[in-house]
Design a protein around this motif. Structure first.
Motif, short mmCIF file in Angstrom:
data_model
loop_
_atom_site.label_atom_id
_atom_site.label_comp_id
_atom_site.label_asym_id
_atom_site.label_seq_id
_atom_site.Cartn_x
_atom_site.Cartn_y
_atom_site.Cartn_z
N ARG A 85 -27.12 -18.81 19.38
CA ARG A 85 -26.88 -18.15 18.25
C ARG A 85 -27.34 -16.77 18.05
NH1 ARG A 85 -29.85 -20.61 14.37
NH2 ARG A 85 -31.03 -21.74 15.62
N LEU A 86 -28.64 -16.43 18.77
CA LEU A 86 -28.96 -15.33 18.84
C LEU A 86 -28.23 -14.33 19.67
CD1 LEU A 86 -31.60 -13.09 18.41
CD2 LEU A 86 -32.51 -14.14 20.69
N GLU A 87 -27.52 -14.73 20.74
CA GLU A 87 -26.72 -14.01 21.38
C GLU A 87 -25.62 -13.59 20.90
OE1 GLU A 87 -24.77 -12.04 24.80
OE2 GLU A 87 -26.87 -12.91 24.61
N MET A 88 -24.79 -14.66 19.78
CA MET A 88 -23.89 -14.39 19.01
C MET A 88 -24.25 -13.12 18.05
SD MET A 88 -21.94 -17.51 18.37
CE MET A 88 -23.01 -18.83 17.80
N VAL A 89 -25.37 -13.23 17.68
CA VAL A 89 -25.73 -12.04 16.78
C VAL A 89 -25.76 -10.70 17.33
CG1 VAL A 89 -27.59 -11.20 15.01
CG2 VAL A 89 -26.71 -13.57 14.95
N TYR A 90 -26.49 -10.90 18.77
CA TYR A 90 -26.56 -9.66 19.40
C TYR A 90 -25.14 -9.09 19.78
CZ TYR A 90 -26.67 -6.72 23.54
OH TYR A 90 -26.69 -5.59 24.61
N ARG A 91 -24.29 -9.82 20.06
CA ARG A 91 -22.98 -9.34 20.74
C ARG A 91 -22.21 -8.69 19.20
NH1 ARG A 91 -20.10 -12.68 25.21
NH2 ARG A 91 -21.89 -12.99 26.29
N ALA A 92 -22.65 -9.71 17.88
CA ALA A 92 -21.96 -9.05 16.77
C ALA A 92 -22.36 -7.60 16.44
CB ALA A 92 -22.15 -10.22 15.72
N THR A 93 -23.58 -7.33 16.56
CA THR A 93 -24.10 -6.26 16.02
C THR A 93 -24.59 -5.00 16.95
OG1 THR A 93 -26.49 -7.10 16.56
CG2 THR A 93 -25.66 -7.63 14.42
N LYS A 94 -24.22 -5.38 18.38
CA LYS A 94 -24.46 -4.22 19.34
C LYS A 94 -23.86 -2.69 18.80
CE LYS A 94 -21.30 -5.64 22.69
NZ LYS A 94 -20.85 -5.87 23.87
N ASP A 95 -22.73 -2.90 18.46
CA ASP A 95 -22.15 -1.75 18.18
C ASP A 95 -22.27 -0.94 16.88
OD1 ASP A 95 -20.92 -1.37 20.56
OD2 ASP A 95 -19.04 -2.71 20.04
N HIS A 96 -23.32 -1.59 16.15
CA HIS A 96 -23.87 -0.97 14.98
C HIS A 96 -25.08 -0.98 14.68
CE1 HIS A 96 -19.93 -2.78 13.38
NE2 HIS A 96 -20.11 -3.94 13.76
#
Length: 192
Positions: free
Chosen positions: A55-66
């Motif tokens: 779940r942390l990996e998904m959040v990382y991927r979702a936020t990395k460009d923000h």
């Protein structure tokens, strides 16, 4: 720095989470919003949760460009079940240079008085509250306090549980997820 803490299981993180977090960071005095991935919510069944780091990996991927949105695993090493007051205390000790606020949906504010040490939280931290459509839409906020700050964010009626059920049923949920999260779910076959 002013940090807003957006707690959730993010199982999975979806575009609704990003829209709300981005709106709040852009239309408040917050400098960043941290997505605090919770290992176990005392009010939720743990059995449906993906692994913490998935779940942390998904959040990382979702936020990395923000740049104003950040993933946080701060609760992973705290005693479980954990309570928000413990996380806030830990963060203030670890990051005395930051001021921490909470971000919550209007529906959660209604049960806020049941939280451990809620008065302490309320007196020492701002709480940014975004609107939600609920059964008793009128007058959902039962607590008023100088530290409760309503934010007129878009109302997003999208839930992680809806997405999990749709994936299991073979539906296309790609428009509901950041592309990087969709790609991750597609690679891993999670929720199928």
């Amino acid at each position: 720095m002013q940090i807003g803490l957006f707690f959730g299981s993010f199982n999975p993180v979806h575009i609704g989470h990003l829209i709300i977090a981005n709106h709040i960071v852009e239309y408040s005095n917050l400098d960043q919003v941290w997505f605090v991935v919770t290992p176990h919510n005392p009010f939720k069944k743990k059995s449906t949760l993906l692994d913490n780091y998935q779940r942390l990996e998904m959040v990382y991927r979702a936020t990395k460009d923000h740049p104003k949105l950040k993933p946080s695993d701060i609760e992973f090493n705290l005693l479980q079940p954990n309570y928000t007051i413990n996380t806030l205390t830990y963060l203030q000790e670890k990051h005395p240079e930051h001021t921490f606020s909470l971000i919550m949906g209007q529906d959660n504010l209604k049960s806020f008085h049941k939280w451990k040490n809620y008065e302490l939280i309320l007196n020492n931290h701002h709480i940014y509250v975004y609107p939600r459509i609920t059964q008793d839409n009128i007058n959902t906020a039962s607590i008023t306090h100088k530290n409760i700050i309503p934010i007129d964010a878009p109302i997003i009626e999208l839930s992680s549980s809806f997405i999990r059920k749709a994936v299991k049923a073979g539906k296309n949920v790609s428009p509901m997820l950041p592309k990087a999260v969709w790609d991750y779910l597609d690679e891993t076959n999670f929720y199928k």
